[in-house]
Design a protein around this motif. Structure first.
Motif, PDB file in Angstrom:
ATOM      1  N   THR A  41       1.133  -1.073  -0.132  1.00  0.00           N
ATOM      2  CA  THR A  41       0.114  -0.270   0.387  1.00  0.00           C
ATOM      3  C   THR A  41       1.170   1.075  -0.063  1.00  0.00           C
ATOM      4  OG1 THR A  41      -2.209  -1.289   0.691  1.00  0.00           O
ATOM      5  CG2 THR A  41      -1.588   0.960   1.823  1.00  0.00           C
ATOM      6  N   VAL A  42       1.806   1.014   0.551  1.00  0.00           N
ATOM      7  CA  VAL A  42       2.488   1.884   0.791  1.00  0.00           C
ATOM      8  C   VAL A  42       3.554   2.284  -0.579  1.00  0.00           C
ATOM      9  CG1 VAL A  42       4.974   3.223   2.143  1.00  0.00           C
ATOM     10  CG2 VAL A  42       3.043   1.986   3.339  1.00  0.00           C
ATOM     11  N   ASP A  43       3.783   1.470  -1.373  1.00  0.00           N
ATOM     12  CA  ASP A  43       4.594   1.385  -2.126  1.00  0.00           C
ATOM     13  C   ASP A  43       3.814   2.513  -3.078  1.00  0.00           C
ATOM     14  OD1 ASP A  43       7.399   0.846  -3.818  1.00  0.00           O
ATOM     15  OD2 ASP A  43       5.716  -0.377  -4.740  1.00  0.00           O
ATOM     16  N   LEU A  81      -7.463  13.599  -4.107  1.00  0.00           N
ATOM     17  CA  LEU A  81      -7.747  12.510  -3.260  1.00  0.00           C
ATOM     18  C   LEU A  81      -6.348  11.791  -2.344  1.00  0.00           C
ATOM     19  CD1 LEU A  81     -10.891  11.317  -3.638  1.00  0.00           C
ATOM     20  CD2 LEU A  81     -10.643  12.800  -1.386  1.00  0.00           C
ATOM     21  N   ARG A  82      -5.373  11.775  -3.871  1.00  0.00           N
ATOM     22  CA  ARG A  82      -4.476  10.892  -3.846  1.00  0.00           C
ATOM     23  C   ARG A  82      -3.006  12.401  -2.688  1.00  0.00           C
ATOM     24  NH1 ARG A  82      -3.303   6.556  -1.401  1.00  0.00           N
ATOM     25  NH2 ARG A  82      -3.502   5.719  -2.090  1.00  0.00           N
ATOM     26  N   ILE A  83      -2.945  13.166  -2.881  1.00  0.00           N
ATOM     27  CA  ILE A  83      -1.813  14.088  -2.658  1.00  0.00           C
ATOM     28  C   ILE A  83      -2.401  15.174  -1.030  1.00  0.00           C
ATOM     29  CG2 ILE A  83      -1.668  16.559  -2.847  1.00  0.00           C
ATOM     30  CD1 ILE A  83      -1.366  16.300  -5.795  1.00  0.00           C
ATOM     31  N   ALA A  85      -3.531   6.642   2.335  1.00  0.00           N
ATOM     32  CA  ALA A  85      -5.311   5.486   2.449  1.00  0.00           C
ATOM     33  C   ALA A  85      -4.217   4.882   1.164  1.00  0.00           C
ATOM     34  CB  ALA A  85      -6.181   7.261   1.735  1.00  0.00           C
ATOM     35  N   SER A  86      -5.751   3.627   1.060  1.00  0.00           N
ATOM     36  CA  SER A  86      -5.208   2.290   0.573  1.00  0.00           C
ATOM     37  C   SER A  86      -6.876   2.741  -0.776  1.00  0.00           C
ATOM     38  CB  SER A  86      -6.364   1.221   1.516  1.00  0.00           C
ATOM     39  OG  SER A  86      -7.301   1.345   1.579  1.00  0.00           O
ATOM     40  N   LEU A  87      -6.373   2.323  -1.538  1.00  0.00           N
ATOM     41  CA  LEU A  87      -7.354   2.340  -3.130  1.00  0.00           C
ATOM     42  C   LEU A  87      -8.765   2.517  -2.859  1.00  0.00           C
ATOM     43  CD1 LEU A  87      -5.261   0.356  -5.540  1.00  0.00           C
ATOM     44  CD2 LEU A  87      -5.597   2.688  -4.790  1.00  0.00           C
ATOM     45  N   GLY A 127     -11.461   5.148  -3.459  1.00  0.00           N
ATOM     46  CA  GLY A 127     -12.644   5.184  -4.005  1.00  0.00           C
ATOM     47  C   GLY A 127     -14.270   5.624  -3.311  1.00  0.00           C
ATOM     48  N   ALA A 128     -14.354   5.122  -1.858  1.00  0.00           N
ATOM     49  CA  ALA A 128     -15.024   5.799  -0.890  1.00  0.00           C
ATOM     50  C   ALA A 128     -15.005   7.271  -0.756  1.00  0.00           C
ATOM     51  CB  ALA A 128     -14.807   4.923   0.780  1.00  0.00           C
ATOM     52  N   ALA A 129     -13.842   8.136  -0.510  1.00  0.00           N
ATOM     53  CA  ALA A 129     -14.211   9.393  -0.823  1.00  0.00           C
ATOM     54  C   ALA A 129     -14.037  10.119  -1.518  1.00  0.00           C
ATOM     55  CB  ALA A 129     -12.464   9.885   0.004  1.00  0.00           C
ATOM     56  N   MET A 130     -14.266   9.650  -3.194  1.00  0.00           N
ATOM     57  CA  MET A 130     -15.203  10.568  -3.968  1.00  0.00           C
ATOM     58  C   MET A 130     -16.204  10.442  -4.097  1.00  0.00           C
ATOM     59  SD  MET A 130     -12.941   8.370  -7.802  1.00  0.00           S
ATOM     60  CE  MET A 130     -13.005   9.404  -8.636  1.00  0.00           C
TER      61      MET A 130
END
Length: 263
Positions: A185-187, A218-220, A225-227, A231-234
């Motif tokens: 996940t971190v990588d 969202l990623r920045i 966060a995991s994938l 997806g849930a945060a969109m």
């Protein structure tokens, strides 16, 4: 117990372990020869019970004791227990268990082999230096063997040890699995942040569709966060597989502008 044949018709057994003879005395009356031979008259115990105890018996009796013709389940198991006390061991390596008899005489081997096979125990044999190693592997077979010999407490402790070992191994596997998932996940997050930063810094964010632009923002904002969490945060929540698909689209766009993870 050491054996020394002094005459053609007599055998002398000797040991410094007095408890062996105490146990033999308790079993003697339960044998078919107990009424014909007085064990006390055949025993030679040193003064103050210190030193080597000797048991002198007729050759015919010695062969009977060693033979497989022992009658009755109790006396046969007691005989096996006596062998265990002299030449048996239980080993607990990092994986598995095994119970070992190092049998020095073929006469004893014949009786032991016969008894173990009659009790459906899986046994393997290996000839070593001056003996034959009789090995019982597998927790269930070892427990059955120990219970047969009357070592119920030891069998229970072994099963407890096996349960603790199994739980510890399972916990270690779960921890290793969690650690591996965290590293993945971190990588993945590190690579996605590098990709999102490249597009923003080079002014290509505006060329992305709204859902792809939202994903890199969202990623920045959520580097750990995991994938699934992304997806849930969109605004319109999507599944992990959809997020993965969108990152592939973002990657293909970035590669057009010369992005590479090696940069």
């Amino acid at each position: 117990m050491r054996r020394k044949i002094t005459k053609a018709d007599r055998v002398v057994l000797s040991s410094r372990r007095l408890w062996i003879f105490h146990r033999m005395r308790r079993l003697w009356k339960k044998t078919s020869w107990g009424s014909d031979f007085d064990l006390g008259k055949m025993l030679h115990v040193p003064a103050r019970h210190r030193g080597t105890v000797q048991l002198e018996m007729p050759m015919d009796l010695f062969r009977t004791v060693q033979s497989k013709e022992l009658s009755g389940s109790f006396i046969r198991w007691a005989w096996v227990r006596g062998i265990f006390g002299a030449v048996g061991s239980v080993f607990f390596p990092k994986r598995g268990y095994y119970f070992l008899f190092r049998v020095p005489y073929d006469e004893i081997l014949t009786g032991l082999k016969d008894h173990l096979q009659k009790n459906d125990l899986s046994v393997s044999y290996r000839r070593g230096s001056g003996c034959v190693e009789v090995m019982v592997r597998g927790q269930n077979d070892i427990v059955d063997l120990m219970i047969g010999m009357g070592l119920s407490d030891a069998a229970l402790k072994m099963e407890e040890k096996a349960i603790v070992r199994s739980m510890r191994d399972r916990a270690n596997r779960l921890v290793n699995c969690d650690a591996s998932n965290i590293r993945k996940t971190v990588d993945a997050a590190r690579r996605q942040i590098a990709l999102a930063t490249f597009l923003k810094e080079n002014g290509h964010e505006d060329e992305l569709s709204p859902d792809l632009a939202e994903l890199i923002e969202l990623r920045i904002a959520n580097p750990s966060a995991s994938l699934n969490e992304l997806g849930a945060a969109m605004n319109s929540p999507v599944s992990k597989s959809t997020v993965t698909y969108r990152w592939k689209k973002i990657m293909s766009i970035a590669e057009i502008y010369g992005f590479s993870y090696d940069d």
